[in-house]
Design a protein around this motif. Structure first.
Motif, mmCIF file in Angstrom:
data_model
loop_
_atom_site.group_PDB
_atom_site.id
_atom_site.type_symbol
_atom_site.label_atom_id
_atom_site.label_comp_id
_atom_site.label_asym_id
_atom_site.label_seq_id
_atom_site.Cartn_x
_atom_site.Cartn_y
_atom_site.Cartn_z
ATOM 1 N N ASP A 34 0.842 -0.830 0.137
ATOM 2 C CA ASP A 34 0.366 0.111 0.457
ATOM 3 C C ASP A 34 0.917 1.054 0.147
ATOM 4 O OD1 ASP A 34 -1.485 2.096 0.473
ATOM 5 O OD2 ASP A 34 -2.454 1.609 2.346
ATOM 6 N N ASN A 35 0.776 2.254 -0.762
ATOM 7 C CA ASN A 35 1.366 3.318 -1.176
ATOM 8 C C ASN A 35 0.988 4.835 -0.830
ATOM 9 O OD1 ASN A 35 4.274 2.969 -1.041
ATOM 10 N ND2 ASN A 35 4.539 3.090 -2.994
ATOM 11 N N THR A 36 -0.454 4.389 -0.360
ATOM 12 C CA THR A 36 -1.034 5.674 -0.632
ATOM 13 C C THR A 36 -1.664 5.904 0.283
ATOM 14 O OG1 THR A 36 -3.861 4.011 -0.622
ATOM 15 C CG2 THR A 36 -2.208 4.828 -2.544
ATOM 16 N N SER A 37 -2.305 4.919 1.731
ATOM 17 C CA SER A 37 -2.621 5.502 3.318
ATOM 18 C C SER A 37 -1.459 6.354 3.652
ATOM 19 C CB SER A 37 -2.826 4.471 3.876
ATOM 20 O OG SER A 37 -1.754 2.809 3.978
ATOM 21 N N CYS A 38 -0.747 6.051 3.060
ATOM 22 C CA CYS A 38 1.365 6.936 4.108
ATOM 23 C C CYS A 38 2.058 7.581 3.008
ATOM 24 C CB CYS A 38 1.719 5.730 5.109
ATOM 25 S SG CYS A 38 3.548 6.907 6.490
ATOM 26 N N PRO A 39 1.980 8.791 3.666
ATOM 27 C CA PRO A 39 2.320 9.795 2.752
ATOM 28 C C PRO A 39 3.851 9.829 2.608
ATOM 29 C CG PRO A 39 1.965 11.339 5.249
ATOM 30 C CD PRO A 39 1.340 10.152 5.043
ATOM 31 N N ASN A 40 4.313 9.228 3.595
ATOM 32 C CA ASN A 40 5.923 8.988 3.553
ATOM 33 C C ASN A 40 7.076 7.783 3.773
ATOM 34 O OD1 ASN A 40 5.162 9.314 5.762
ATOM 35 N ND2 ASN A 40 5.765 11.049 6.747
ATOM 36 N N ALA A 41 5.547 6.717 3.619
ATOM 37 C CA ALA A 41 5.884 5.476 3.854
ATOM 38 C C ALA A 41 5.362 4.436 3.135
ATOM 39 C CB ALA A 41 6.453 5.286 5.922
ATOM 40 N N THR A 42 6.333 2.996 2.814
ATOM 41 C CA THR A 42 5.178 2.685 2.437
ATOM 42 C C THR A 42 4.123 1.047 3.397
ATOM 43 O OG1 THR A 42 6.760 2.930 0.762
ATOM 44 C CG2 THR A 42 5.112 0.379 -0.144
ATOM 45 N N VAL A 43 3.512 1.157 3.085
ATOM 46 C CA VAL A 43 3.214 -0.341 3.932
ATOM 47 C C VAL A 43 3.075 -1.158 3.163
ATOM 48 C CG1 VAL A 43 1.143 -0.649 5.464
ATOM 49 C CG2 VAL A 43 1.833 0.866 5.350
ATOM 50 N N ILE A 44 3.919 -2.846 4.045
ATOM 51 C CA ILE A 44 3.534 -3.547 3.190
ATOM 52 C C ILE A 44 2.370 -4.816 4.402
ATOM 53 C CG2 ILE A 44 4.923 -6.135 2.700
ATOM 54 C CD1 ILE A 44 6.976 -4.434 2.508
ATOM 55 N N HIS A 45 2.082 -5.163 3.447
ATOM 56 C CA HIS A 45 1.021 -6.426 4.964
ATOM 57 C C HIS A 45 1.223 -7.895 4.579
ATOM 58 C CE1 HIS A 45 -2.120 -3.536 5.556
ATOM 59 N NE2 HIS A 45 -1.532 -2.944 4.284
ATOM 60 N N VAL A 46 1.253 -9.004 4.883
ATOM 61 C CA VAL A 46 1.866 -10.433 5.154
ATOM 62 C C VAL A 46 1.089 -11.006 5.615
ATOM 63 C CG1 VAL A 46 3.578 -11.693 5.441
ATOM 64 C CG2 VAL A 46 3.931 -9.372 4.104
ATOM 65 N N ASP A 47 -0.038 -12.244 4.927
ATOM 66 C CA ASP A 47 -0.655 -12.609 4.897
ATOM 67 C C ASP A 47 -0.352 -14.466 5.096
ATOM 68 O OD1 ASP A 47 -2.623 -10.713 6.631
ATOM 69 O OD2 ASP A 47 -3.580 -10.619 4.777
ATOM 70 N N SER A 48 -0.641 -15.681 5.945
ATOM 71 C CA SER A 48 0.333 -16.336 5.577
ATOM 72 C C SER A 48 -0.171 -17.444 6.839
ATOM 73 C CB SER A 48 1.928 -16.213 5.125
ATOM 74 O OG SER A 48 2.449 -18.196 4.979
ATOM 75 N N ALA A 49 -0.223 -18.969 5.900
ATOM 76 C CA ALA A 49 -0.694 -19.989 7.090
ATOM 77 C C ALA A 49 0.705 -20.014 8.118
ATOM 78 C CB ALA A 49 -0.246 -21.237 6.728
ATOM 79 N N ASN A 50 0.314 -19.914 10.003
ATOM 80 C CA ASN A 50 1.662 -19.806 10.771
ATOM 81 C C ASN A 50 2.281 -21.250 10.467
ATOM 82 O OD1 ASN A 50 2.660 -17.982 12.328
ATOM 83 N ND2 ASN A 50 1.763 -18.790 13.720
ATOM 84 N N LYS A 51 4.036 -20.993 10.937
ATOM 85 C CA LYS A 51 4.382 -22.063 11.526
ATOM 86 C C LYS A 51 5.788 -21.037 11.889
ATOM 87 C CE LYS A 51 7.792 -20.678 6.930
ATOM 88 N NZ LYS A 51 8.528 -21.995 5.936
ATOM 89 N N TYR A 52 6.497 -22.131 12.370
ATOM 90 C CA TYR A 52 7.445 -21.251 13.500
ATOM 91 C C TYR A 52 8.725 -20.532 12.522
ATOM 92 C CZ TYR A 52 11.588 -21.196 16.749
ATOM 93 O OH TYR A 52 12.728 -21.352 17.239
ATOM 94 N N GLY A 53 9.228 -19.922 12.930
ATOM 95 C CA GLY A 53 10.086 -18.590 11.974
ATOM 96 C C GLY A 53 9.601 -17.633 11.240
ATOM 97 N N ILE A 54 8.667 -17.797 10.832
ATOM 98 C CA ILE A 54 8.175 -17.215 9.897
ATOM 99 C C ILE A 54 8.271 -15.472 10.261
ATOM 100 C CG2 ILE A 54 5.275 -17.096 10.618
ATOM 101 C CD1 ILE A 54 4.804 -17.260 7.592
ATOM 102 N N LEU A 55 8.294 -15.415 11.148
ATOM 103 C CA LEU A 55 8.144 -13.448 11.294
ATOM 104 C C LEU A 55 10.351 -13.545 10.819
ATOM 105 C CD1 LEU A 55 7.842 -10.617 12.657
ATOM 106 C CD2 LEU A 55 8.012 -11.785 14.263
ATOM 107 N N LEU A 56 11.219 -14.368 11.165
ATOM 108 C CA LEU A 56 12.006 -14.351 11.131
ATOM 109 C C LEU A 56 11.932 -14.088 9.578
ATOM 110 C CD1 LEU A 56 15.051 -13.679 11.725
ATOM 111 C CD2 LEU A 56 15.202 -16.180 12.462
ATOM 112 N N GLU A 57 12.376 -15.546 9.292
ATOM 113 C CA GLU A 57 11.857 -14.909 8.061
ATOM 114 C C GLU A 57 11.521 -14.014 6.890
ATOM 115 O OE1 GLU A 57 13.136 -17.619 6.368
ATOM 116 O OE2 GLU A 57 13.558 -19.100 7.303
#
Length: 458
Positions: A34-57
């Motif tokens: 999303d490059n429209t909701s924030c005037p000075n930054a880019t917003v990245i949304h990540v959705d996935s089935a959960n697994k151990y270590g996915i946040l670190l990845e």
């Protein structure tokens, strides 16, 4: 112990479970930008089935792509992982290049998609693939002045060229990850007898007067150096060793040390980890690495770095499903997170060298530092084509500030240099004309390029 309704048992996250793979294939990750909701930054949304270590990845991919995470919201309760990252480039601006945005999506999907490794990656890095072109060397042991100079000199004498290397020092300990090639062939060292000789010589150098050094040499494979260095320092228990200079950063009003707390929220069966410290690049990566190495899962979290300080809050449980269960473990988490934050904080001068690559370059540079009484506290050595780009953090061997006359001596010895110094009361002016010396043409240039981090505007 029974879990409450809606809570998942994560004790099987360390196994290659076919059902988990099936869920991941049925629910592939979604990455939206999303490059429209924030005037000075880019917003990245990540959705996935959960697994151990996915946040670190995911965090590792953002770090490898040199993105600055200004804010983050983490949620992974149950079987689904949902994260929102507000990021900028290194200049503090939002990302507008469509090819770069598509590359971000592709890299995240490759890292956590159905074809990715099930267990959290310890080796993979963006743009790095397993290769037989390099020999991988890992070293841990007691730190001392001139250590990197001695190691690089040994490699040069063994007809090895250092292609890339990273060295960290903390609490009297040192760890290094290096990629080298054979001087003649330019490929990995394949002879088993020679590999053994390299390992033995480096072990003797890294061991010094103690006997707790570790040396590993592999002829194939790729490594994520920063990820691996965190693991090596953690396994070496550097967080338990307190040297005579420990606490100096914390005592400095201009650079206060990290403040970490761990409390249990028994009503929700979480432990809450709070981190407050001076903001810097890769801070989120360092803290998430540490929690993962300690086998803790982040179920919820928030990160805010809009300002001089960074604020991080994590709601965690161990992979066995339990919160922190003892005072000793609570203190250990605090120590480990403090160590992870401090490993990149080096007092002294930051020097960056950019010149044509050649065999023995690292040995010559570090020898000059050592002969002028400087010790390297952290180093990043890389090769881009035929050019070597090396960053060194140096200080006086006694821990004092580096004197101007020492810098001038280094300039005279190397020749044709441009040197800038951060945190020094007086920056030496570059000479009008380069002075002749026996090693005047040793390098084409010695440059320092300070990295600035621009905060988001109001």
């Amino acid at each position: 112990m029974a879990l409450a309704d809606g809570e998942a048992d994560y004790s099987s996250w360390d196994s290659d479970d076919e059902y988990q793979k099936f869920i991941q294939n049925m629910n592939p990750p979604r990455v939206t930008i999303d490059n429209t909701s924030c005037p000075n930054a880019t917003v990245i949304h990540v959705d996935s089935a959960n697994k151990y270590g996915i946040l670190l990845e995911v965090v590792q991919v953002l770090t490898d792509l040199k993105l600055i995470v200004k804010k983050a919201y983490i949620s992974s309760d149950g079987g689904w992982f949902m994260d929102v990252f507000t990021v900028t480039n290194q200049s503090g601006h939002k990302i507008t290049d469509e090819s770069v945005l598509q590359g971000i999506k592709d890299y995240i999907y490759k890292s956590i998609g159905p074809d990715s490794c099930f267990l959290p990656s310890r080796r993979r890095a963006v743009g790095v693939e397993p290769s037989s072109d390099h020999t991988l060397i890992e070293l841990t042991g007691t730190d001392r002045p001139g250590l990197l100079s001695e190691v690089s000199a040994v490699l040069t004498s063994l007809e090895c060229n250092v292609v890339s290397a990273e060295l960290w020092t903390h609490n009297g300990r040192a760890a290094a990850v290096m990629q080298v090639t054979d001087r003649e062939s330019g490929l990995a060292v394949s002879d088993a007898e020679r590999v053994g000789r390299i390992k033995g010589r480096l072990y003797n150098v890294f061991r010094g007067r103690s006997r707790d050094a570790k040396t590993a040499v592999a002829t194939t494979g790729a490594t994520h150096p920063e990820r691996r260095l965190h693991q090596m320092m953690f396994e070496d228990r550097d967080y338990e060793r307190r040297g005579k200079d420990d606490g100096r950063a914390a005592a400095s009003g201009s650079n206060p040390g990290p403040v970490v707390s761990v409390v249990n929220w028994l009503q929700k069966y979480y432990s809450v980890v709070t981190v407050r410290c001076r903001d810097r690049p890769k801070l989120l990566f360092d803290t998430v690495c540490t929690l993962t190495d300690m086998q803790y899962v982040v179920f919820h979290g928030s990160v805010d770095t809009e300002g001089p300080e960074a604020y991080q809050d994590y709601y965690i449980r161990h992979i066995d499903g339990c919160p922190v269960n003892s005072e000793a473990e609570r203190k250990r988490i605090i120590q480990c997170l403090e160590a992870a934050i401090e490993r990149r904080v080096s007092e002294g001068l930051k020097l960056e060298l950019s010149t044509g690559d050649r065999v023995g370059l690292l040995s010559d540079v570090t020898r000059i530092f050592r002969e002028n009484g400087l010790t390297v506290t952290r180093a990043e050595v890389s090769t881009r084509g035929d050019e070597a780009v090396n960053t060194f953090y140096v200080r006086d061997a006694a821990g004092s500030a580096v004197e101007l006359r020492t810098l001038e001596a280094i300039r005279q010895e190397i020749g044709q240099t441009v040197l800038q110094v951060k945190g020094h009361p007086e920056q030496p002016k570059p000479p009008v004309a380069a002075q002749d010396s026996p090693t005047r043409f040793l390098f084409s240039s010695l440059l320092f390029r300070p990295r600035s981090l621009c905060n988001l505007g109001p």
